[in-house]
Design a protein around this motif. Sequence first.
Motif, mmCIF file in Angstrom:
data_model
loop_
_atom_site.group_PDB
_atom_site.id
_atom_site.type_symbol
_atom_site.label_atom_id
_atom_site.label_comp_id
_atom_site.label_asym_id
_atom_site.label_seq_id
_atom_site.Cartn_x
_atom_site.Cartn_y
_atom_site.Cartn_z
ATOM 1 N N GLU A 211 0.827 -1.210 0.000
ATOM 2 C CA GLU A 211 0.000 0.000 0.000
ATOM 3 C C GLU A 211 0.862 1.262 0.000
ATOM 4 N N ILE A 212 1.928 1.247 0.807
ATOM 5 C CA ILE A 212 2.823 2.415 0.860
ATOM 6 C C ILE A 212 3.509 2.621 -0.491
ATOM 7 N N ALA A 213 3.914 1.522 -1.129
ATOM 8 C CA ALA A 213 4.532 1.629 -2.460
ATOM 9 C C ALA A 213 3.547 2.233 -3.459
ATOM 10 N N GLU A 214 2.273 1.865 -3.344
ATOM 11 C CA GLU A 214 1.257 2.427 -4.230
ATOM 12 C C GLU A 214 1.128 3.935 -4.017
ATOM 13 N N TRP A 215 1.246 4.383 -2.771
ATOM 14 C CA TRP A 215 1.188 5.829 -2.494
ATOM 15 C C TRP A 215 2.365 6.550 -3.158
ATOM 16 N N TYR A 216 3.561 5.975 -3.017
ATOM 17 C CA TYR A 216 4.730 6.567 -3.682
ATOM 18 C C TYR A 216 4.503 6.626 -5.196
ATOM 19 N N ASP A 217 3.943 5.551 -5.738
ATOM 20 C CA ASP A 217 3.738 5.470 -7.184
ATOM 21 C C ASP A 217 2.727 6.516 -7.661
ATOM 22 N N GLU A 218 1.666 6.713 -6.889
ATOM 23 C CA GLU A 218 0.650 7.707 -7.277
ATOM 24 C C GLU A 218 1.251 9.110 -7.317
ATOM 25 N N VAL A 219 2.085 9.425 -6.326
ATOM 26 C CA VAL A 219 2.730 10.752 -6.304
ATOM 27 C C VAL A 219 3.656 10.906 -7.512
ATOM 28 N N LEU A 220 4.384 9.846 -7.849
ATOM 29 C CA LEU A 220 5.269 9.894 -9.020
ATOM 30 C C LEU A 220 4.465 10.136 -10.297
ATOM 31 N N MET A 221 3.352 9.410 -10.462
ATOM 32 C CA MET A 221 2.538 9.570 -11.669
ATOM 33 C C MET A 221 2.008 10.998 -11.791
ATOM 34 N N MET A 222 1.536 11.549 -10.680
ATOM 35 C CA MET A 222 1.025 12.923 -10.745
ATOM 36 C C MET A 222 2.175 13.915 -10.954
ATOM 37 N N GLY A 223 3.378 13.560 -10.504
ATOM 38 C CA GLY A 223 4.552 14.393 -10.775
ATOM 39 C C GLY A 223 4.853 14.449 -12.265
ATOM 40 N N ILE A 224 4.670 13.300 -12.946
ATOM 41 C CA ILE A 224 4.888 13.283 -14.403
ATOM 42 C C ILE A 224 3.821 14.131 -15.099
ATOM 43 N N VAL A 225 2.577 14.064 -14.609
ATOM 44 C CA VAL A 225 1.523 14.926 -15.172
ATOM 45 C C VAL A 225 1.913 16.402 -14.999
#
Length: 290
Positions: A211-225
């Motif tokens: 779950e924590i990895a998913e949170w990191y991943d979501e922030v990364l994806m929105m960073g790319i946006v």
Amino acid sequence: MILTTVIKVVLYILLAPIIGGLMEGIDRVVSARMQRRQGPPLFQPFYDVYKLLAKQTTVVNSIQVLFVIAYLIFTIFTGALFFGGGDMLLVFFALSMSEVMMVLAAYSTNGPYSALGANRELLQMMCYEPMILLVAIGFYEANGSFMVNDLVQAANPAVYKIPGMLIGFLFILTIKFRKSPFDMSTSHHAHQEMVKGLTSDISGTNLAFYEIAEWYDEVLMMGIVAMFFIYNNPISIVWALIACVIFYLMETLIDNVFPRVKYMAMLVSSWVVILVCAGTNLLILSVIGK
């Protein structure tokens, strides 16, 4: 320069799970309001992870633990590279490695639901990986560099030159976030025919790490946006944040409106969108010039 990079990386490592958890909480609250129910509190994702960390962990084999931890580490490493201003190609390579670690964790259990989820996750990767690579190429064609530090110093927002890349990336973002209609490998909702799919045999601390990895991943994806909107004007950061909020809420809306499709529909639709939006945009940039 080095000190600035270190500060950015440390801030990402410390703040990303907080921001990602809040994003998850907002998603749940907004989804509940759309379905006309009370729903969980905003901080429910943090309560869930805290509860998982306190629970006894049951593992099928020790290699599963190794793969889940590797998934978390690769995801954090990917985000650290990106927010530290590193090479986009290296960022996306590390991102692919993190996804492979999660698939291997599911396969290692030999569970039927986990294996089915892993198979579907590979199909989802076939849909979004080409678009992610094209995004890196698009940024290079637009601004002449793969380095994030150089791209944020561009004279104009990248979205001016690569709007098709943004549309394509937003489309595959639904697949990457595993939201309906593309929530095939696992789902946030209790409407899967294969239990939790990819994470069916992960419990306790390991599930908390996931779950924590998913949170990191979501922030990364929105960073790319956000990268599509940020340039050498500080006010662009505000516009990028507004765009991220709007697009994230759009993902929540799509998740609650559309029913899940079959995998062929996901493959065909994603490749058509990639070809039409990203391919055409890249062709125009290459032919007409920058």
